[in-house]
Write a protein that holds these residues in place. Structure first.
Motif, PDB file in Angstrom:
ATOM      1  N   GLY A  22      41.473  34.641  43.637  1.00  0.00           N
ATOM      2  CA  GLY A  22      41.110  34.231  44.987  1.00  0.00           C
ATOM      3  C   GLY A  22      40.129  35.170  45.675  1.00  0.00           C
ATOM      4  N   LEU A  23      39.791  36.287  45.044  1.00  0.00           N
ATOM      5  CA  LEU A  23      38.806  37.204  45.628  1.00  0.00           C
ATOM      6  C   LEU A  23      37.443  36.957  44.969  1.00  0.00           C
ATOM      7  CD1 LEU A  23      40.957  40.493  45.649  1.00  0.00           C
ATOM      8  CD2 LEU A  23      40.534  38.938  47.561  1.00  0.00           C
ATOM      9  N   VAL A  24      36.363  37.283  45.670  1.00  0.00           N
ATOM     10  CA  VAL A  24      35.024  37.064  45.097  1.00  0.00           C
ATOM     11  C   VAL A  24      34.589  38.244  44.234  1.00  0.00           C
ATOM     12  CG1 VAL A  24      34.274  35.513  46.944  1.00  0.00           C
ATOM     13  CG2 VAL A  24      33.848  37.988  47.147  1.00  0.00           C
ATOM     14  N   GLY A  25      35.500  39.187  43.970  1.00  0.00           N
ATOM     15  CA  GLY A  25      35.177  40.350  43.155  1.00  0.00           C
ATOM     16  C   GLY A  25      35.060  41.587  44.028  1.00  0.00           C
ATOM     17  N   ARG A  59      32.070  47.489  39.457  1.00  0.00           N
ATOM     18  CA  ARG A  59      31.976  46.318  40.339  1.00  0.00           C
ATOM     19  C   ARG A  59      32.520  45.092  39.620  1.00  0.00           C
ATOM     20  NH1 ARG A  59      25.866  47.102  41.651  1.00  0.00           N
ATOM     21  NH2 ARG A  59      26.138  48.145  39.659  1.00  0.00           N
ATOM     22  N   THR A  60      33.830  44.916  39.686  1.00  0.00           N
ATOM     23  CA  THR A  60      34.483  43.800  38.986  1.00  0.00           C
ATOM     24  C   THR A  60      34.041  42.464  39.583  1.00  0.00           C
ATOM     25  OG1 THR A  60      36.386  44.082  40.444  1.00  0.00           O
ATOM     26  CG2 THR A  60      36.527  45.116  38.294  1.00  0.00           C
ATOM     27  N   ASP A  61      33.973  41.451  38.682  1.00  0.00           N
ATOM     28  CA  ASP A  61      33.573  40.099  39.104  1.00  0.00           C
ATOM     29  C   ASP A  61      34.727  39.344  39.741  1.00  0.00           C
ATOM     30  OD1 ASP A  61      30.833  39.847  38.267  1.00  0.00           O
ATOM     31  OD2 ASP A  61      31.565  39.959  36.189  1.00  0.00           O
ATOM     32  N   SER A  62      34.380  38.228  40.324  1.00  0.00           N
ATOM     33  CA  SER A  62      35.359  37.321  40.916  1.00  0.00           C
ATOM     34  C   SER A  62      36.467  36.971  39.913  1.00  0.00           C
ATOM     35  CB  SER A  62      34.622  36.039  41.335  1.00  0.00           C
ATOM     36  OG  SER A  62      35.530  35.130  41.871  1.00  0.00           O
ATOM     37  N   GLY A  63      37.734  37.132  40.328  1.00  0.00           N
ATOM     38  CA  GLY A  63      38.862  36.768  39.463  1.00  0.00           C
ATOM     39  C   GLY A  63      39.320  37.861  38.524  1.00  0.00           C
ATOM     40  N   VAL A  64      38.528  38.954  38.418  1.00  0.00           N
ATOM     41  CA  VAL A  64      38.889  40.067  37.528  1.00  0.00           C
ATOM     42  C   VAL A  64      39.860  40.997  38.251  1.00  0.00           C
ATOM     43  CG1 VAL A  64      37.974  42.096  36.297  1.00  0.00           C
ATOM     44  CG2 VAL A  64      36.718  39.911  36.254  1.00  0.00           C
ATOM     45  N   HIS A  65      40.834  41.519  37.517  1.00  0.00           N
ATOM     46  CA  HIS A  65      41.885  42.360  38.092  1.00  0.00           C
ATOM     47  C   HIS A  65      41.617  43.849  37.838  1.00  0.00           C
ATOM     48  CE1 HIS A  65      43.736  38.455  38.071  1.00  0.00           C
ATOM     49  NE2 HIS A  65      43.680  38.410  36.749  1.00  0.00           N
ATOM     50  N   ALA A 137      50.119  32.820  34.960  1.00  0.00           N
ATOM     51  CA  ALA A 137      49.004  31.968  35.399  1.00  0.00           C
ATOM     52  C   ALA A 137      48.012  32.802  36.209  1.00  0.00           C
ATOM     53  CB  ALA A 137      49.538  30.807  36.239  1.00  0.00           C
ATOM     54  N   GLY A 138      46.722  32.690  35.898  1.00  0.00           N
ATOM     55  CA  GLY A 138      45.682  33.440  36.606  1.00  0.00           C
ATOM     56  C   GLY A 138      45.540  34.873  36.124  1.00  0.00           C
ATOM     57  N   GLN A 139      46.369  35.275  35.143  1.00  0.00           N
ATOM     58  CA  GLN A 139      46.334  36.678  34.699  1.00  0.00           C
ATOM     59  C   GLN A 139      46.076  36.813  33.204  1.00  0.00           C
ATOM     60  OE1 GLN A 139      49.636  38.900  36.352  1.00  0.00           O
ATOM     61  NE2 GLN A 139      49.231  38.166  38.410  1.00  0.00           N
ATOM     62  N   PRO A 245      36.688  33.804  30.211  1.00  0.00           N
ATOM     63  CA  PRO A 245      36.925  33.652  31.657  1.00  0.00           C
ATOM     64  C   PRO A 245      37.403  34.955  32.311  1.00  0.00           C
ATOM     65  CG  PRO A 245      38.623  32.529  30.384  1.00  0.00           C
ATOM     66  CD  PRO A 245      37.590  32.978  29.406  1.00  0.00           C
ATOM     67  N   PRO A 246      37.153  35.109  33.624  1.00  0.00           N
ATOM     68  CA  PRO A 246      37.454  36.374  34.310  1.00  0.00           C
ATOM     69  C   PRO A 246      38.946  36.697  34.380  1.00  0.00           C
ATOM     70  CG  PRO A 246      36.785  34.683  35.891  1.00  0.00           C
ATOM     71  CD  PRO A 246      36.494  34.134  34.528  1.00  0.00           C
ATOM     72  N   GLU A 247      39.812  35.673  34.444  1.00  0.00           N
ATOM     73  CA  GLU A 247      41.224  35.942  34.761  1.00  0.00           C
ATOM     74  C   GLU A 247      41.976  36.763  33.723  1.00  0.00           C
ATOM     75  OE1 GLU A 247      39.857  32.879  34.548  1.00  0.00           O
ATOM     76  OE2 GLU A 247      41.160  31.487  33.447  1.00  0.00           O
ATOM     77  N   GLY A 248      41.414  36.915  32.512  1.00  0.00           N
ATOM     78  CA  GLY A 248      42.085  37.728  31.496  1.00  0.00           C
ATOM     79  C   GLY A 248      41.695  39.201  31.545  1.00  0.00           C
ATOM     80  N   LEU A 249      40.673  39.536  32.361  1.00  0.00           N
ATOM     81  CA  LEU A 249      40.103  40.889  32.339  1.00  0.00           C
ATOM     82  C   LEU A 249      40.720  41.824  33.386  1.00  0.00           C
ATOM     83  CD1 LEU A 249      37.937  42.721  31.021  1.00  0.00           C
ATOM     84  CD2 LEU A 249      36.336  41.913  32.757  1.00  0.00           C
ATOM     85  N   TYR A 250      41.033  43.044  32.937  1.00  0.00           N
ATOM     86  CA  TYR A 250      41.589  44.083  33.805  1.00  0.00           C
ATOM     87  C   TYR A 250      40.788  45.363  33.627  1.00  0.00           C
ATOM     88  CZ  TYR A 250      45.801  41.165  33.928  1.00  0.00           C
ATOM     89  OH  TYR A 250      46.673  40.119  34.092  1.00  0.00           O
ATOM     90  N   LEU A 251      40.314  45.943  34.743  1.00  0.00           N
ATOM     91  CA  LEU A 251      39.788  47.303  34.698  1.00  0.00           C
ATOM     92  C   LEU A 251      41.020  48.214  34.615  1.00  0.00           C
ATOM     93  CD1 LEU A 251      37.696  49.529  34.901  1.00  0.00           C
ATOM     94  CD2 LEU A 251      37.632  49.200  37.368  1.00  0.00           C
TER      95      LEU A 251
END
Lengths: 262, 262
Positions: A22-25, A59-65, A137-139, A245-251
């Motif tokens: 839900g964040l734009v990054g 600078r993480t992208d939208s949806g990245v955790h 979901a989303g992660q 997709p972004p939702e699997g990525l974690y810094l």
């Protein structure tokens, strides 16, 4: 000639955890809520509503955790802070968003969250089973076909080292050079989950997601591992696989020497 | 006298995963959406809109999650199913809720998800750090004070075995007997997380959450481990600690011999 005097500042490093859903990054954007805007607004509250700017390590992208993102904040010098008050004060003003400050430490004004970083690490989580995710979901990235982790590791080994990563960088990537040194790229299975761990001094834009999207093709058997060498040599984004997709990525973390949080 | 004929049925065991956030728990209730109502409505869709009833191994409370809940469903005998079509069909009709069918298997009509179960296991996840959860919001109990896991295990050992668990059952618990045999109660730390794992043939209502709420008092140093023996002997709910919140609890699995999903 009179030198323009900058208002004296105190610089604080902060370690952040966030759910990117839900964040734009990281970066401030008109289209929605960013981690940067949330953090800078929380910081302004601690600075009696004076503006506070931030610089981040990634600078993480939208949806990245992020599990341990690092940024620094320049506060006016006249506010009195402790590690405790910065951590708790920022976390308080970040509510109700899923962004929290895990730790804070005062640093010299020549220390930079971005330029002092000596490594960044990411993990990419794939839920590898027939059924869609519920609790995750989303992660995670949901991949139904069984992934061959050994073949993925074989392909990953080709990418480790110093290379021109043009085939794995976003077309919009603004970095001057496509050369990067990838220190680690490890694929492991934990039950239904396949995790790709990556570590380097720095990464190109979308590099981890583009590598994961390519390794997935190897994992499902659509590509032989050797094809990743061809993709790398092509120096052409079209030669590699799609962006995961972004939702699997974690810094996962950012390294400094010395670590300001120690 | 003519014996009333029951419509012939086919019984299917299903294994479910769900995020309990926002649900009123397993059991059908007027106050909100239950797992039971979602599952039975999805099943009715597969049975050409004829009603399908379900029985579960564990009636989880509102907010409680499941990694491998088991239930059985009685479908009309005239519908043709495969393991694949039951699993995928139910999961499809459970969308967009965070409830999914992981597996399905046809069983005899004298097999019961509830009465054939030989053990249940639960885990309780505590996020034990200063900062509130972000990625795990709604999926852990947040405890800020550092927990002494060794002391908690010492206390947990007192509860293992066959006991009258009156002090750890909900006042509203409808079980005939407060006697239960607790086979395992293990406390372990994984970084910032403390996990309590419990296994028994069956549990009383709120038993795991009441045990965890009591172990937490030991973990923060408010109780000595020995006090748990006094609480157990008192056979009085007021003698034990408070009920831990639902969001940290997960029904991990249910055992059968033989396992219908093997």
């Amino acid at each position: 000639m009179i030198e323009e005097e900058l208002a004296p500042v105190q610089r604080w490093a902060v370690k952040l955890e966030y759910d990117g859903t839900g964040l734009v990054g990281w970066q401030r954007q008109k289209s929605g809520v960013s981690v940067q805007s949330l953090l800078e607004e929380a910081a302004a509250r601690l600075a009696n509503n004076r503006p506070v700017s931030s610089i981040t390590a990634g600078r993480t992208d939208s949806g990245v955790h992020a599990l341990a993102q690092v940024a620094h904040l320049d506060f006016p010098a006249d506010v009195r802070f402790s590690r405790h008050s910065v951590r708790e004060g920022l976390s308080y003003h970040l509510k109700p968003h899923n962004v929290v400050v895990l730790d804070a430490a005062q640093v010299d004004t020549d220390w930079s969250a971005r330029f002092s970083a000596i490594w960044r690490s990411y993990q990419y989580r794939i839920l590898n089973r027939r059924s869609r995710p519920t609790l995750l979901a989303g992660q995670v990235w949901h991949v139904k076909s069984t992934l061959d982790v050994e073949k993925m590791q074989e392909a990953a080994n080709i990418l480790v080292g110093s290379h021109d990563f043009t085939s794995f960088r976003a077309v919009a990537c603004q970095a001057h050079s496509p050369l990067r040194t990838l220190d680690q790229l490890e694929v492991s299975r934990h039950g239904d989950e396949v995790i790709v761990f990556a570590k380097a001094r720095s990464f190109l834009h979308h590099q981890v997601r583009n590598m994961v999207g390519t390794l997935k093709l190897v994992g499902i058997g659509a590509w032989l591992p050797e094809r990743v060498a061809d993709a790398l040599e092509a120096r052409n984004r079209c030669a590699a696989g799609p962006t995961a997709p972004p939702e699997g990525l974690y810094l996962n973390g950012v390294g400094y020497d010395p670590d300001p949080f120690d």
